[in-house]
Design an enzyme around this catalytic site. Structure first.
Site, PDB file in Angstrom:
ATOM      1  N   TYR A 168       0.595  -1.308  -0.091  1.00  0.00           N
ATOM      2  CA  TYR A 168       0.102   0.026   0.063  1.00  0.00           C
ATOM      3  C   TYR A 168       0.742   1.256   0.063  1.00  0.00           C
ATOM      4  O   TYR A 168       0.402   2.369  -0.276  1.00  0.00           O
ATOM      5  CB  TYR A 168      -0.994  -0.025   1.200  1.00  0.00           C
ATOM      6  CG  TYR A 168      -1.867  -1.216   1.102  1.00  0.00           C
ATOM      7  CD1 TYR A 168      -2.077  -1.927   0.157  1.00  0.00           C
ATOM      8  CD2 TYR A 168      -2.840  -1.358   2.091  1.00  0.00           C
ATOM      9  CE1 TYR A 168      -3.073  -3.118   0.206  1.00  0.00           C
ATOM     10  CE2 TYR A 168      -3.747  -2.317   2.583  1.00  0.00           C
ATOM     11  CZ  TYR A 168      -3.827  -3.096   1.374  1.00  0.00           C
ATOM     12  OH  TYR A 168      -4.808  -4.154   1.354  1.00  0.00           O
ATOM     13  N   LYS A 184       4.093 -15.239   2.566  1.00  0.00           N
ATOM     14  CA  LYS A 184       4.099 -15.906   1.144  1.00  0.00           C
ATOM     15  C   LYS A 184       5.849 -16.117   0.819  1.00  0.00           C
ATOM     16  O   LYS A 184       6.202 -15.881  -0.079  1.00  0.00           O
ATOM     17  CB  LYS A 184       3.636 -15.096   0.292  1.00  0.00           C
ATOM     18  CG  LYS A 184       3.192 -15.813  -0.961  1.00  0.00           C
ATOM     19  CD  LYS A 184       2.099 -17.040  -0.851  1.00  0.00           C
ATOM     20  CE  LYS A 184       1.915 -17.598  -2.259  1.00  0.00           C
ATOM     21  NZ  LYS A 184       1.210 -18.801  -2.117  1.00  0.00           N
ATOM     22  N   ASP A 215      -1.968 -18.441   2.034  1.00  0.00           N
ATOM     23  CA  ASP A 215      -3.012 -19.123   1.464  1.00  0.00           C
ATOM     24  C   ASP A 215      -3.656 -20.186   2.563  1.00  0.00           C
ATOM     25  O   ASP A 215      -5.027 -20.137   2.609  1.00  0.00           O
ATOM     26  CB  ASP A 215      -2.623 -19.594   0.089  1.00  0.00           C
ATOM     27  CG  ASP A 215      -1.389 -19.998  -0.116  1.00  0.00           C
ATOM     28  OD1 ASP A 215      -0.489 -19.871   0.974  1.00  0.00           O
ATOM     29  OD2 ASP A 215      -0.814 -20.704  -0.976  1.00  0.00           O
ATOM     30  N   ASP A 242      -4.790  -7.042   6.262  1.00  0.00           N
ATOM     31  CA  ASP A 242      -6.178  -6.328   5.744  1.00  0.00           C
ATOM     32  C   ASP A 242      -7.067  -7.480   5.471  1.00  0.00           C
ATOM     33  O   ASP A 242      -8.321  -7.360   5.856  1.00  0.00           O
ATOM     34  CB  ASP A 242      -5.638  -5.539   4.511  1.00  0.00           C
ATOM     35  CG  ASP A 242      -6.951  -4.493   4.172  1.00  0.00           C
ATOM     36  OD1 ASP A 242      -7.745  -4.349   4.913  1.00  0.00           O
ATOM     37  OD2 ASP A 242      -6.874  -3.814   3.113  1.00  0.00           O
ATOM     38  N   ASP A 292     -10.316  -8.934   8.224  1.00  0.00           N
ATOM     39  CA  ASP A 292     -11.622  -8.920   7.645  1.00  0.00           C
ATOM     40  C   ASP A 292     -12.290 -10.327   7.689  1.00  0.00           C
ATOM     41  O   ASP A 292     -13.284 -10.743   8.011  1.00  0.00           O
ATOM     42  CB  ASP A 292     -11.791  -8.524   6.362  1.00  0.00           C
ATOM     43  CG  ASP A 292     -11.942  -6.780   6.664  1.00  0.00           C
ATOM     44  OD1 ASP A 292     -11.879  -6.306   7.534  1.00  0.00           O
ATOM     45  OD2 ASP A 292     -12.539  -6.195   5.476  1.00  0.00           O
TER      46      ASP A 292
END
Ligand code: NAD
Length: 380
Positions: free
Chosen positions: A150, A207, A239, A263, A267
């Site tokens: 970001y 990852k 994942d 993020d 959620d």
């Protein structure tokens, strides 16, 4: 005699913000009275209300007035409700409410976001997961907040030779994911410290099979883990983490990860609770920390007195715990919320077809119930 004073910069914002903030403040007064602490709250403008006020006053139109930022920086903690609403939704507007949020987070150097995911006994049926899958679920997501994808360079080029279909010219875009060792270290270290006060388990999510930033993340995690031998440490690919969060969420205690993964996973994890009105969050940095509900300003129910104030109240609990080290008061407040729900009290968003109408409360009444339960817990 009052022994301690804490100054809180309160930012009610827009929509239901002022209604739920009122309850947050009333609860804070009750905590102060029980623990001999004077919480001095001072309201300031942010979001749509700041845009309107600065415009009406003929000042520079902004979602974060300089005076608000100064007050936030000088305060012992910031308690925010929510910003935004249809009135300010014009995508072509040059100033938007969310800019106030981003600017305050940036200026307070909040590099870490915490989202506790706790399943309330009485609300188990609200979760999309079967109740047996939720047994023992109590996790803390620690998300890096100011680095990664970001905040790397964002680039877009149009009419690039070969970027279109069939070798034609087309558009190209890239976002750079980047991390420095110190940015990883301060977040991961925080996660281990938090785990020591919980169930002693850290899962670091990355990852590393693909990304260089993740390999660095993992390396830093392994180095830091050696300083916390009382904490069980493991790595998990993002994942797999997404799957494990729904397949076996009780295995997690503290889950720490970089910005983008955090993020998405926070959620996903929030949904385990099934109720947006119960989720609080904390953003911490080197200076003043900021506490806020995870939900938005709910303009569809604003002004009706029916909003659920519990996420705001639970944000107060996080503030007590992390800014003021008032762990006992925070635990008592958490227990009060659990007791109120166990007794069957609900706001409209938490009620289902089995909830008797007499048990459905407005915002203020729910605040009253929590204060009553808190005082009862304190008296025990
Ligand atoms: P929202 O979270 O405001 O509302 C989603 C749904 O949940 C609505 O039906 C709402 O009534 C309900 N809801 C949310 N909080 C509730 C509460 N405490 N009690 C009872 N019901 C509640 O999300 P949205 O509708 O997508 O966004 C509305 C506005 O909020 C937008 O302007 C958006 O930009 C803004 N927003 C702000 C924040 C923030 O301030 N941090 C976060 C998300 C969205």
């Amino acid at each position: 005699m009052v022994s301690t004073t804490y100054n809180i910069c309160t930012l009610p914002g827009d929509g239901i913000g002022p209604e739920i903030m009122a309850e947050g403040k009333r609860v804070l007064s009750a905590v102060g009275a029980a623990y001999d602490v004077d919480f001095v709250c001072e309201d300031h403008l942010i979001g749509g209300s700041a845009i309107d006020t600065t415009r009406d006053n003929g000042e520079n139109v902004t979602a974060l007035p300089a005076e608000t930022l100064q007050a936030a920086q000088a305060a012992d903690a910031v308690l925010l409700a929510a910003v935004g609403g249809p009135k300010w939704d014009d995508p072509s507007a040059s100033v938007r409410p969310e800019q106030g949020l981003l600017a305050i987070r940036k200026n307070l150097h909040l590099f870490l976001n915490l989202r506790p995911v706790h399943i309330y006994r009485a609300l188990r049926d609200a979760s999309p997961l079967r109740p047996e899958r939720l047994k023992g679920v109590d996790l803390l997501i620690v998300r890096e907040l100011t680095g990664g994808l970001y905040f790397g360079e964002h680039k877009r080029e149009d009419h690039v030779e070969g970027a279109g279909v069939n070798g034609r010219a087309g558009s190209f875009a890239s976002d750079v994911m980047q991390y420095s060792e110190y940015e990883i270290e301060r977040v991961v270290r925080w996660a281990y410290e938090a785990a020591q006060g919980r169930r002693g388990k850290v899962t670091s999510v990355d990852k590393a099979n693909v990304l260089a930033t993740s390999r660095l993340w993992r390396e830093v995690n392994h180095r830091i883990a050696k300083d916390y031998l009382d904490v069980e440490s493991s790595d998990m690919l993002v994942d797999n983490s997404a799957m494990q969060l729904v397949a076996n969420p009780a295995q997690f205690d503290v889950l720490v990860t970089e910005n983008t993964f955090g993020d998405i996973l926070s959620d996903e994890a929030s949904m385990l609770t099934g109720s947006l009105g119960m989720l609080a969050s904390a953003s911490l940095g080197d200076g003043t920390a900021l506490y806020e509900p995870s939900h938005g300003s709910a303009p569809d129910i604003a002004g009706k007195g029916i909003a659920n104030p519990l996420a705001q109240i639970l944000s107060v609990s996080l503030m007590l715990r992390y800014s003021f080290k008032m762990d006992e008061a925070a635990a008592t407040l958490d227990a009060a919320v659990e007791d109120v729900l166990d007794a069957g009290w609900r706001t409209a968003d938490l009620a289902d077809s089995a909830t008797p109408v007499s048990k459905v409360l407005g915002t203020r009444e729910m605040g009253d119930k929590v204060i009553e339960a808190f005082n009862k817990c304190c008296a025990k």
